[in-house]
Structure formats: structure tokens, C-alpha cells
Write a protein that holds these residues in place. Structure first.
Motif, PDB file in Angstrom:
ATOM      1  N   ALA A  42       0.854  -1.186   0.000  1.00 40.33           N
ATOM      2  CA  ALA A  42       0.000   0.000   0.000  1.00 40.33           C
ATOM      3  C   ALA A  42       0.889   1.234   0.000  1.00 40.33           C
ATOM      4  N   VAL A  43       0.370   2.343  -0.547  1.00 38.42           N
ATOM      5  CA  VAL A  43       1.137   3.586  -0.591  1.00 38.42           C
ATOM      6  C   VAL A  43       0.170   4.760  -0.527  1.00 38.42           C
ATOM      7  N   ALA A  44       0.591   5.822   0.166  1.00 38.24           N
ATOM      8  CA  ALA A  44      -0.206   7.047   0.251  1.00 38.24           C
ATOM      9  C   ALA A  44       0.721   8.242   0.142  1.00 38.24           C
ATOM     10  N   LEU A  45       0.219   9.307  -0.459  1.00 41.40           N
ATOM     11  CA  LEU A  45       1.004  10.515  -0.711  1.00 41.40           C
ATOM     12  C   LEU A  45       0.205  11.711  -0.219  1.00 41.40           C
ATOM     13  N   GLU A  46       0.751  12.447   0.734  1.00 39.30           N
ATOM     14  CA  GLU A  46       0.065  13.617   1.274  1.00 39.30           C
ATOM     15  C   GLU A  46       0.299  14.802   0.353  1.00 39.30           C
ATOM     16  N   SER A  47      -0.776  15.400  -0.144  1.00 40.14           N
ATOM     17  CA  SER A  47      -0.652  16.460  -1.148  1.00 40.14           C
ATOM     18  C   SER A  47       0.057  17.688  -0.602  1.00 40.14           C
TER      19      SER A  47
END
Length: 346
Positions: A42-47
Motif C-alpha cells: 500500500a502507498v499514500a502521498l500527502e498532497s
């Protein structure tokens, strides 16, 4: 134009496009700071900040831009990640749903009778919708998760996507359901099943397009839902033997992750082409993007590309439909190619 001249013109056009794209085409490369992170699920990127979170089969890793990734928590197998507006990171793992903030992991139970093995997360405004191996749960800010019962399908939640602050779509088992919240966005009042076109196998993932339409990734194809809730089939040619995993819709196009590489198309209707190496041949388990960059995560780690420049090898340098008016016309490029090869139109 005779066939020989047509072939020469097409070849010349290809050469001209390569020449035009040289110097600004960018390739996928390993994400800086995450060299030792493997087995990404899983991967997430904070704008706002550019912080990256990566989940693996055992842990959650976090890093700010330019910093080395640090293990934030041993979460067990991570299925999904989502940043909140306050900067907290929410984690869906085999151990449940956790909130990571200030270096502390706070567990949030999914409600009475829930298995606790979380699979997906989606924000509906300030409310958080969570999927598990046996259903759905909804949490309001500062509150606890409440199970979504009633007419909701039963089974493992494969995907979630918000349609707005009070509406979402969910893949539960092999079914797609639309969830509607009440006026206060605190309680799910309806869970209506929707029928996908026949064929193409089980639905796997969901992505919302900029115009509000939704794409459903299936085992061997796509389906597209319009604003009225009608679904239609969209063809998708996967690499031989490849298994689709996730889908991501951006203003610049649609990305499909498979266990044999990433595919890209400027329009949901295709054509889809392989991404440039190494993303085109790597197993991809998850995708994330903000306005500046695209991340692809898989068993071998995390790959990054500048979003505005990254296109598959076959189409890099071709101006997108949204390009500025200064881009040359197709006719101008053809003429330039003919001049380059010293060919006459006849």
C-alpha cells in the motif's frame, strides 16, 4: 499516398516525436529514501507536505521529502493507507484500523461482531469509511466506528471510492453497492446494489474520474458508471498472463496496475500501453499520486515519476489533449518529419 510512402511517413513521424521528446522525457526511478523498503502492499502521498507512507507485509514506513524512510509502526500486513486533513495517517491492516499521529498508534475497533481485519479506507468529507473482511464501518470525527448493516452486501470489501461527502461506492465480494448517508452524514441510510455489465469477471477496484464518472477495474476489463448510475463495458487488453490489481484515475489519464507492470491510457476507453521501464515490467500492488508525482508500489519497492512528464514509452512526447495552444499541429509535425528525411509528399 501509396503504401510505401505511408510507411515512410509513419516512420518519419515516429522519429520526429522521439527527437521532440528528447531532453524532457523522464523515466520511473526508485523513490528516494525508500531503498531498503521491500514488499510494498500500500502507498499514500500527502498532497500538502509531500510525505509518503508505504505499507508492507509487516510495517508502515514514513518519510518527508528528501528524508530517509523510517519504520513508523509494525502493523502486520497493510492493506490500505489514507492521510487525514490533520496530518494523521490511517492504516487498514490485518490487525484492524489504526491512527498514526505524533509517533503514537491508536487502534479503532470496527464495531461489535467485526473480524477486525481491515481492507480499505475512504474519506467521505470528515467521515471515514472502512472496509474489512466481513463488511463496512463508518466513523465520524471524534467518534467510534459503527457497523453498516441492513441491506449492505456481506463479504470482504475489495474497494471503496467516495462519490461525494454523503455517498460512496463499494465492492463487497463480487458485488458493487452504492452507500448513501443521511443529511448529517452520520448514518448510512441506503446500501443499493448496482449491476455491472456481464462478462470480464469479478470487480477488483474503483476509481473516480474528474467528471464524476467511476471506473471499475475487473479481472479482464473495465466498466464505466455515468452520473445517472448506468454502467457500460470498456475493453481492456492486459499483457498475456497478467493479473490486474489496482486502478488510479488522474486528470492526465488512467493507470492500471498489474502483477506484470503498469499500463497507461489518456482516456478510459484506451488504448492502454505499458509504462516505460522499470514500471512496465514490475509487479505493482498499489498506486498514489498528487499534483506533482506518481508513485507505484510493489514487491521490489516504490517507483516514482514526475506526473506531468511520465507517459508510456510509445507515447512520450506526444502532446496531451489538454496541452497549450503553442503545441504544433499534427500536420506541422508531419511536414517537419518529411523535411528531416528529405521526403516529398508524392
Amino acid at each position: 499516398m501509396n503504401p510505401l510512402t505511408q510507411l515512410a511517413t509513419r516512420s518519419a513521424l515516429g522519429i520526429a516525436l522521439v527527437i521532440a521528446s528528447a531532453g524532457h522525457a523522464q523515466e520511473f526511478a526508485p523513490l528516494a529514501g525508500f531503498a531498503r523498503v521491500r514488499g510494498a502492499t500500500a502507498v499514500a502521498l500527502e498532497s500538502a507536505s509531500g510525505r509518503v507512507a508505504v505499507g508492507t507485509h509487516s510495517s508502515v514506513w514514513l518519510a518527508a521529502p528528501g528524508e530517509a524512510a523510517q519504520r513508523a509502526w509494525r502493523a502486520g500486513a497493510v492493506r490500505d493507507l489514507a492521510f487525514a486533513r490533520d496530518g494523521a495517517l490511517w492504516v487498514a491492516s490485518e490487525r484492524g484500523v489504526f491512527e498514526l499521529a505524533g509517533g503514537v498508534a491508536t487502534p479503532h475497533a470496527l464495531g461489535p461482531g467485526a473480524s477486525g481485519r481491515a481492507t480499505r479506507l475512504a474519506w467521505l468529507g470528515e467521515a471515514l469509511l472502512a472496509g474489512s473482511e466481513d463488511g463496512l464501518a463508518l466513523r465520524q470525527p471524534g467518534g467510534a466506528f459503527a457497523r453498516v448493516n441492513g441491506s449492505a452486501p456481506e463479504g470482504e470489501v475489495r474497494a471503496l471510492v467516495a462519490l461525494g461527502p454523503r455517498s460512496a461506492l463499494a465492492i463487497v465480494g463480487a458485488e458493487v453497492a452504492r452507500l448513501e448517508l443521511d443529511g448529517s452524514a452520520r448514518v448510512v441510510t441506503e446500501a443499493l446494489r448496482e449491476s455491472l455489465p456481464t462478462g470480464d469477471g469479478v470487480p477488483l477496484d474503483l476509481a473516480r474520474l474528474a467528471n464524476g464518472d467511476v471506473l471499475a477495474l475487473r479481472e479482464s476489463g473495465l466498466a464505466r458508471r455515468d452520473a445517472a448510475g448506468a454502467w457500460r463495458r470498456v475493453a481492456l487488453a492486459l499483457p498475456p498472463g497478467a493479473l490486474a490489481t489496482r486502478i488510479l484515475a488522474l486528470t492526465s489519464g488512467v493507470w492500471v496496475a498489474t502483477d506484470a507492470g503498469a499500463l497507461f491510457a489518456r482516456e478510459p476507453s484506451g488504448p492502454f500501453e505499458r509504462a516505460s521501464a522499470p514500471a512496465g515490467g514490475a509487479a505493482i500492488a498499489a498506486l498514489a499520486a498528487n499534483e506533482r508525482e506518481l508513485l507505484l508500489a510493489g514487491p521490489r519497492g516504490v517507483l516514482r515519476a514526475a506526473l506531468h512528464a511520465q507517459l508510456p514509452a510509445a507515447t512520450r512526447g506526444v502532446a496531451p489533449a489538454i496541452a497549450g495552444a503553442r503545441e504544433p499541429s499534427v500536420l506541422a509535425v508531419q511536414r517537419a518529419a518529411l523535411r528531416y528525411l528529405a521526403l516529398a509528399p508524392g
